[in-house]
Motif scaffolding. Structure first.
Motif, PDB file in Angstrom:
ATOM      1  N   UNK A 145       0.556  -0.422  -0.151  1.00 44.79           N
ATOM      2  CA  UNK A 145       0.030   0.057   0.039  1.00 44.79           C
ATOM      3  C   UNK A 145       1.004   1.524  -0.066  1.00 44.79           C
ATOM      4  N   UNK A 146       1.952   0.966   1.222  1.00 46.47           N
ATOM      5  CA  UNK A 146       2.966   2.619   0.792  1.00 46.47           C
ATOM      6  C   UNK A 146       3.538   2.577  -0.496  1.00 46.47           C
ATOM      7  N   UNK A 147       3.909   1.911  -0.959  1.00 46.97           N
ATOM      8  CA  UNK A 147       4.503   1.607  -2.762  1.00 46.97           C
ATOM      9  C   UNK A 147       3.524   2.326  -3.707  1.00 46.97           C
ATOM     10  N   UNK A 148       2.336   1.714  -3.190  1.00 46.27           N
ATOM     11  CA  UNK A 148       1.658   2.642  -4.257  1.00 46.27           C
ATOM     12  C   UNK A 148       0.727   4.223  -3.913  1.00 46.27           C
ATOM     13  N   UNK A 193      -8.091  -5.663  -0.919  1.00 46.49           N
ATOM     14  CA  UNK A 193      -8.475  -4.214  -2.159  1.00 46.49           C
ATOM     15  C   UNK A 193      -7.277  -4.365  -3.161  1.00 46.49           C
ATOM     16  N   UNK A 194      -6.028  -3.460  -2.181  1.00 47.17           N
ATOM     17  CA  UNK A 194      -4.947  -2.953  -3.013  1.00 47.17           C
ATOM     18  C   UNK A 194      -4.100  -4.496  -2.896  1.00 47.17           C
ATOM     19  N   UNK A 200      -8.176  -3.789  -6.425  1.00 45.79           N
ATOM     20  CA  UNK A 200      -9.344  -3.311  -6.848  1.00 45.79           C
ATOM     21  C   UNK A 200      -9.722  -1.978  -6.559  1.00 45.79           C
ATOM     22  N   UNK A 201      -9.585  -0.819  -7.427  1.00 43.78           N
ATOM     23  CA  UNK A 201      -8.998   0.335  -7.348  1.00 43.78           C
ATOM     24  C   UNK A 201     -10.780   1.355  -7.201  1.00 43.78           C
ATOM     25  N   UNK A 202     -11.895   0.434  -7.237  1.00 40.60           N
ATOM     26  CA  UNK A 202     -12.854   0.672  -7.255  1.00 40.60           C
ATOM     27  C   UNK A 202     -13.594   1.179  -6.274  1.00 40.60           C
TER      28      UNK A 202
END
Length: 293
Positions: A145-148, A193-194, A200-202
């Motif tokens: 999550x942090x990477x993205x 989710x991530x 699933x960005x939605x």
DNA sequence: GTCCAGTCGG
DNA sequence: CCGACCGGAC
């Protein structure tokens, strides 16, 4: 509020609004239960841990209960969760907690780090989730999550533990309870989710706060994650096979029966020697057994 | 084949 | 920093 702090608050709110009822998140769940769950969750998926955790805590409700039995009983009860050194370490940790901490799981990160089998993730997870202390918790889900969201890259790449802890720290809300929700929320976000393969960005609460999305989902170009070697035919498989035999027997297993477990003599001897060196197996008469102390 | 609420020793 | 360490699920 800086961008990072906004991320922490958003995720805390998202998590507080509903999440899966994992047992170790139940209010009043004992610190010992949190510690056991974190050992079991080291490289073992949540779904496989849940049933084993309940059995373990029913049998050993407090650290002193586990400390009172031989380490081999912990290895046996670990069954096929994998990485059985974790069982040995958890037993040793229970002894240390009983002797050095009066039978109470410590809340201090450094005291936790001093326990066998407790590393940067587990120490902070116990401090944060069992005791509500505001410390950054970084596991593989948080790293992704942090990477993205923060760095704008698709994969976390090789570990940079201190830097990642520092980044997570900056996005924790000041209030300890909100910080706990943010820690748990980022982990849950990364798991549900991530995800690694198909985010699933939605459904993502950070859809408007994601550097990776803002950049147009660039393909990952950094250093490749280390490739795992195949399990089939590995020493790990041989070790697993030997240990499985020992777990199934209350009595020492004769050397002759061990010899029948794997055809390659050299690999079998090497694997058995490794188990002995690791303290997972001990010689017993003309055979082998789980550790009796 | 890949991944998984990591940790440890070299 | 890097590889070894279990085993099941997708």
């Amino acid at each position: 509020m800086g961008a990072d702090a906004a991320i922490g608050e958003r995720v805390a709110a998202w998590f507080a609004s509903g999440h899966r009822p994992l047992p170790w998140r139940a209010p009043g769940y004992p610190a010992w239960g949190v510690l056991v769950s974190e050992f079991m969750l080291q490289q073992t998926p949540v779904a496989r841990v849940i049933p084993r955790l309940a059995e373990w805590l029913a049998r050993w409700p407090a650290p002193a209960d586990l400390a009172a039995v031989p380490a081999g009983e912990a290895v046996r009860a670990w069954d096929r969760l994998g990485y059985p050194r974790r069982a040995l370490n958890l037993h040793a940790a229970s002894v240390a907690i009983t002797e050095r901490h009066g039978g109470i799981v410590p809340s201090d990160v450094d005291a936790l780090l001093a326990l066998p089998g407790v590393g940067p993730y587990t120490a902070r997870a116990v401090a944060a989730f069992a005791y509500g202390i505001r410390v950054p918790v970084v596991d593989v889900n948080v790293r992704r999550v942090l990477a993205r969201a923060v760095r704008g890259v698709g994969e976390p790449g090789p570990a940079r533990t201190n830097e990642e802890l520092a980044v997570m720290e900056t996005l924790l809300p000041a209030d300890p309870e909100r910080a706990r929700l943010a820690n748990a929320g980022v982990m849950e976000l990364g798991q549900t989710v991530c995800t690694a393969r198909t985010p699933d960005c939605a459904r993502c609460p950070l859809v408007d706060h994601c550097a990776w999305r803002d950049a147009g989902y660039p393909a990952y170009t950094g250093p490749a994650a280390p490739r795992q070697k195949p399990y089939a035919g590995s020493d790990r498989e041989v070790r697993g096979r030997i240990l499985r035999e020992l777990r199934a027997s209350e009595l020492p297993v004769p050397a002759a029966r061990i010899a029948g477990l794997w055809p390659d003599d050299a690999q079998r001897d090497r694997s058995l020697a490794g188990l002995l060196a690791d303290g997972l197996v001990e010689a017993a008469g003309d055979g082998y057994a789980l550790p009796s102390s």
